[in-house]
Motif scaffolding. Structure first.
Motif, PDB file in Angstrom:
ATOM      1  N   ILE A   1       0.825  -1.207   0.000  1.00 37.07           N
ATOM      2  CA  ILE A   1       0.000   0.000   0.000  1.00 37.07           C
ATOM      3  C   ILE A   1       0.856   1.253   0.000  1.00 37.07           C
ATOM      4  CG2 ILE A   1      -1.597   1.371   1.404  1.00 37.07           C
ATOM      5  CD1 ILE A   1      -2.962  -0.784  -0.152  1.00 37.07           C
ATOM      6  N   SER A   2       1.904   1.262   0.813  1.00 39.75           N
ATOM      7  CA  SER A   2       2.769   2.449   0.866  1.00 39.75           C
ATOM      8  C   SER A   2       3.440   2.708  -0.476  1.00 39.75           C
ATOM      9  CB  SER A   2       3.827   2.285   1.962  1.00 39.75           C
ATOM     10  OG  SER A   2       4.671   1.173   1.676  1.00 39.75           O
ATOM     11  N   ASN A   3       3.812   1.642  -1.180  1.00 38.26           N
ATOM     12  CA  ASN A   3       4.404   1.815  -2.508  1.00 38.26           C
ATOM     13  C   ASN A   3       3.352   2.197  -3.541  1.00 38.26           C
ATOM     14  OD1 ASN A   3       6.980   1.134  -1.596  1.00 38.26           O
ATOM     15  ND2 ASN A   3       6.681  -1.053  -1.987  1.00 38.26           N
ATOM     16  N   ALA A   4       2.127   1.619  -3.400  1.00 36.79           N
ATOM     17  CA  ALA A   4       1.059   1.909  -4.355  1.00 36.79           C
ATOM     18  C   ALA A   4       0.657   3.375  -4.298  1.00 36.79           C
ATOM     19  CB  ALA A   4      -0.147   1.010  -4.085  1.00 36.79           C
ATOM     20  N   ILE A   5       0.671   3.973  -3.116  1.00 35.22           N
ATOM     21  CA  ILE A   5       0.337   5.395  -2.989  1.00 35.22           C
ATOM     22  C   ILE A   5       1.293   6.253  -3.810  1.00 35.22           C
ATOM     23  CG2 ILE A   5       0.229   7.319  -1.345  1.00 35.22           C
ATOM     24  CD1 ILE A   5      -0.766   5.360   0.738  1.00 35.22           C
ATOM     25  N   GLU A   6       2.530   5.788  -3.947  1.00 37.17           N
ATOM     26  CA  GLU A   6       3.526   6.505  -4.748  1.00 37.17           C
ATOM     27  C   GLU A   6       3.502   6.093  -6.217  1.00 37.17           C
ATOM     28  OE1 GLU A   6       7.215   5.690  -2.842  1.00 37.17           O
ATOM     29  OE2 GLU A   6       6.706   6.788  -1.001  1.00 37.17           O
ATOM     30  N   GLY A   7       2.528   5.242  -6.591  1.00 43.38           N
ATOM     31  CA  GLY A   7       2.404   4.815  -7.987  1.00 43.38           C
ATOM     32  C   GLY A   7       3.204   3.581  -8.334  1.00 43.38           C
ATOM     33  N   ASP A   8       3.755   2.899  -7.345  1.00 44.40           N
ATOM     34  CA  ASP A   8       4.566   1.707  -7.578  1.00 44.40           C
ATOM     35  C   ASP A   8       3.779   0.484  -7.123  1.00 44.40           C
ATOM     36  OD1 ASP A   8       6.481  -0.212  -7.941  1.00 44.40           O
ATOM     37  OD2 ASP A   8       7.738   0.408  -6.245  1.00 44.40           O
ATOM     38  N   LEU A   9       3.291  -0.314  -8.079  1.00 46.19           N
ATOM     39  CA  LEU A   9       2.540  -1.527  -7.759  1.00 46.19           C
ATOM     40  C   LEU A   9       3.413  -2.772  -7.796  1.00 46.19           C
ATOM     41  CD1 LEU A   9      -0.812  -0.887  -9.678  1.00 46.19           C
ATOM     42  CD2 LEU A   9      -0.310  -0.527  -7.259  1.00 46.19           C
ATOM     43  N   GLY A  10       4.714  -2.577  -7.890  1.00 47.55           N
ATOM     44  CA  GLY A  10       5.628  -3.711  -7.889  1.00 47.55           C
ATOM     45  C   GLY A  10       6.338  -3.876  -9.222  1.00 47.55           C
ATOM     46  N   THR A  11       7.223  -4.847  -9.258  1.00 48.76           N
ATOM     47  CA  THR A  11       8.009  -5.157 -10.457  1.00 48.76           C
ATOM     48  C   THR A  11       7.674  -6.562 -10.936  1.00 48.76           C
ATOM     49  OG1 THR A  11       9.823  -3.739  -9.699  1.00 48.76           O
ATOM     50  CG2 THR A  11      10.334  -5.346 -11.409  1.00 48.76           C
ATOM     51  N   SER A  12       7.423  -6.695 -12.217  1.00 47.89           N
ATOM     52  CA  SER A  12       7.083  -7.999 -12.792  1.00 47.89           C
ATOM     53  C   SER A  12       8.257  -8.949 -12.675  1.00 47.89           C
ATOM     54  CB  SER A  12       6.695  -7.831 -14.266  1.00 47.89           C
ATOM     55  OG  SER A  12       6.608  -9.082 -14.904  1.00 47.89           O
ATOM     56  N   TYR A  13       7.991 -10.170 -12.200  1.00 45.68           N
ATOM     57  CA  TYR A  13       9.050 -11.168 -12.092  1.00 45.68           C
ATOM     58  C   TYR A  13       9.569 -11.581 -13.453  1.00 45.68           C
ATOM     59  CZ  TYR A  13       7.433 -11.794  -7.260  1.00 45.68           C
ATOM     60  OH  TYR A  13       7.091 -11.593  -5.941  1.00 45.68           O
ATOM     61  N   PHE A  14       8.690 -11.613 -14.437  1.00 42.75           N
ATOM     62  CA  PHE A  14       9.082 -12.086 -15.770  1.00 42.75           C
ATOM     63  C   PHE A  14       9.697 -10.975 -16.614  1.00 42.75           C
ATOM     64  CE2 PHE A  14       8.095 -12.834 -20.273  1.00 42.75           C
ATOM     65  CZ  PHE A  14       8.715 -14.055 -20.463  1.00 42.75           C
ATOM     66  N   TYR A  15       9.036  -9.816 -16.665  1.00 41.52           N
ATOM     67  CA  TYR A  15       9.499  -8.726 -17.524  1.00 41.52           C
ATOM     68  C   TYR A  15      10.594  -7.885 -16.885  1.00 41.52           C
ATOM     69  CZ  TYR A  15       5.443  -9.701 -20.470  1.00 41.52           C
ATOM     70  OH  TYR A  15       4.525 -10.304 -21.294  1.00 41.52           O
ATOM     71  N   LYS A  16      10.785  -8.014 -15.569  1.00 36.81           N
ATOM     72  CA  LYS A  16      11.799  -7.229 -14.846  1.00 36.81           C
ATOM     73  C   LYS A  16      11.579  -5.729 -15.008  1.00 36.81           C
ATOM     74  CE  LYS A  16      13.821 -11.230 -14.220  1.00 36.81           C
ATOM     75  NZ  LYS A  16      13.603 -11.983 -12.962  1.00 36.81           N
ATOM     76  N   ARG A  17      10.321  -5.354 -15.105  1.00 32.12           N
ATOM     77  CA  ARG A  17       9.950  -3.950 -15.263  1.00 32.12           C
ATOM     78  C   ARG A  17       8.799  -3.635 -14.326  1.00 32.12           C
ATOM     79  NH1 ARG A  17       7.882  -3.351 -20.970  1.00 32.12           N
ATOM     80  NH2 ARG A  17       7.612  -1.177 -20.306  1.00 32.12           N
ATOM     81  N   PRO A  18       8.576  -2.354 -14.014  1.00 31.46           N
ATOM     82  CA  PRO A  18       7.401  -2.004 -13.201  1.00 31.46           C
ATOM     83  C   PRO A  18       6.120  -2.496 -13.861  1.00 31.46           C
ATOM     84  CG  PRO A  18       8.902  -0.135 -13.333  1.00 31.46           C
ATOM     85  CD  PRO A  18       9.436  -1.180 -14.281  1.00 31.46           C
ATOM     86  N   VAL A  19       5.227  -3.102 -13.078  1.00 34.29           N
ATOM     87  CA  VAL A  19       4.019  -3.694 -13.640  1.00 34.29           C
ATOM     88  C   VAL A  19       3.117  -2.642 -14.280  1.00 34.29           C
ATOM     89  CG1 VAL A  19       4.011  -5.706 -12.130  1.00 34.29           C
ATOM     90  CG2 VAL A  19       2.921  -3.593 -11.355  1.00 34.29           C
ATOM     91  N   VAL A  20       3.154  -1.419 -13.764  1.00 33.24           N
ATOM     92  CA  VAL A  20       2.346  -0.348 -14.355  1.00 33.24           C
ATOM     93  C   VAL A  20       2.788  -0.098 -15.786  1.00 33.24           C
ATOM     94  CG1 VAL A  20       1.718   2.087 -14.212  1.00 33.24           C
ATOM     95  CG2 VAL A  20       1.871   0.731 -12.122  1.00 33.24           C
TER      96      VAL A  20
END
Length: 325
Positions: free
Chosen positions: A68-87
């Motif tokens: 949640i703290s990362n999502a508030i900043e627009g970061d929903l995580g990094t894709s395990y496969f693509y190695k890029r931000p999921v957004v």
């Protein structure tokens, strides 16, 4: 209007919190993401060390609070496969999905309104009976079966249209789309028809029922009593009020069509978010799966709010606040 907007914004935040909680909760039931990341040759000790490094062994509340703290900043995580931000990954595929949804929406509008209005004005004609019969069949047939039938007839047997892929695209005004090339349009025809088949029968019947109700109202009878031409009564008076509920239902169904693109994109190998979601499930790419579920939920919330605001603008007599005069 401002009070209504603030109220809906507060409600939207609560809904998005619940959606994010549900989406994040299902991560542990999707499988082991390390299976795709490291394969079978890595020892259990190395796996546990990697789990600790990735925070997979943390308690649920700790992981969710960090999310949640990362999502508030627009970061929903990094894709395990693509190695890029999921957004970024979702936004890259979103253009193709929206292209498909727009094409399907155009088909629905251009077909459902004329057929629904005709069926209401001529309720006993043979064509109306055919339209209603076909619409019942359309509601009953699953979208993937429609897609397969269209592919078999028009792509395999007749060889008129391509059976898979997005085709060539061109960039106009910053939008890279297949709408601007003949090859792109050819690739778009079958997927768009398949996707529109989900909502088209519903909208034909909705337009017909609303038009029949409008034609029986007192203001339409009064317009006829004044001697206005029948076409003007039908299309200027009755049709205008018929469109109000259609706009409401249509806005809500946009989110539904985005969700239903999963089946259409899978059959036609369309490189959109639906196909991306299925690939993420197969790869147990949990950050990408969570972000997609939240994205679809956000789309529903935004479209519902915009439809309510638009409804108030179209029909000022609607009391959006729900309070008495």
């Amino acid at each position: 209007m401002f009070t209504f907007f603030v109220k809906r914004l507060f409600q939207a935040l609560i809904v998005m919190f619940v959606i994010s909680l549900v989406a994040f909760s299902i991560q542990d039931n999707l499988g082991d993401p390390l299976r795709e990341l490291v394969g079978q040759s890595v020892s259990e000790a190395e796996r546990n060390a990697l789990r600790d490094e990735m925070g997979l062994n943390d308690p649920f509340l700790v992981k969710y609070g960090r999310f949640i703290s990362n999502a508030i900043e627009g970061d929903l995580g990094t894709s395990y496969f693509y190695k890029r931000p999921v957004v970024d990954v979702i936004l890259d595929k979103l253009v193709a999905t929206l292209e498909l949804v727009v094409a399907a929406s155009i088909i629905i509008i251009l077909v459902s309104i004329p057929l629904g209005v005709y069926s209401a004005i001529h309720p006993n004609s043979i064509l109306t009976k055919v339209i209603m019969g076909v619409s019942i069949v359309g509601i009953s047939v699953p979208v993937f079966l429609t897609a397969i039938m269209l592919m078999y007839v028009f792509a395999i047997e007749l060889n008129w249209l391509p059976s898979y892929g997005r085709g060539d695209t061109a960039n106009w005004f910053g939008w890279d789309s297949g709408f601007f090339t003949l090859d792109g349009l050819a690739h778009l025809v079958l997927p768009a028809i398949s996707l529109s088949s989900i909502m088209l029968p519903l909208f034909i019947r909705l337009v017909r029922s609303e038009m029949l109700e409008a034609l029986g109202t007192e203001y339409v009878k009064f317009a006829r009593a004044k001697g206005l031409p029948e076409k003007k009564v039908q299309y200027q008076h009755a049709l205008k009020n018929t469109m109000l509920p259609v706009v409401t239902v249509g806005g809500v169904q946009i989110g539904t069509m985005v969700a239903y693109t999963i089946l259409t994109e899978t059959v036609f190998q369309w490189p959109g978010t639906g196909f991306l979601f299925l690939e993420a499930i197969n790869r147990v790419d949990t950050p990408l799966i969570t972000a997609y579920v939240i994205f679809v939920g956000l789309l529903f919330v935004v479209t519902n709010t915009l439809v309510d605001l638009l409804y108030g603008l179209i029909n000022p007599t609607v009391n959006l606040t729900g309070k008495g005069a």
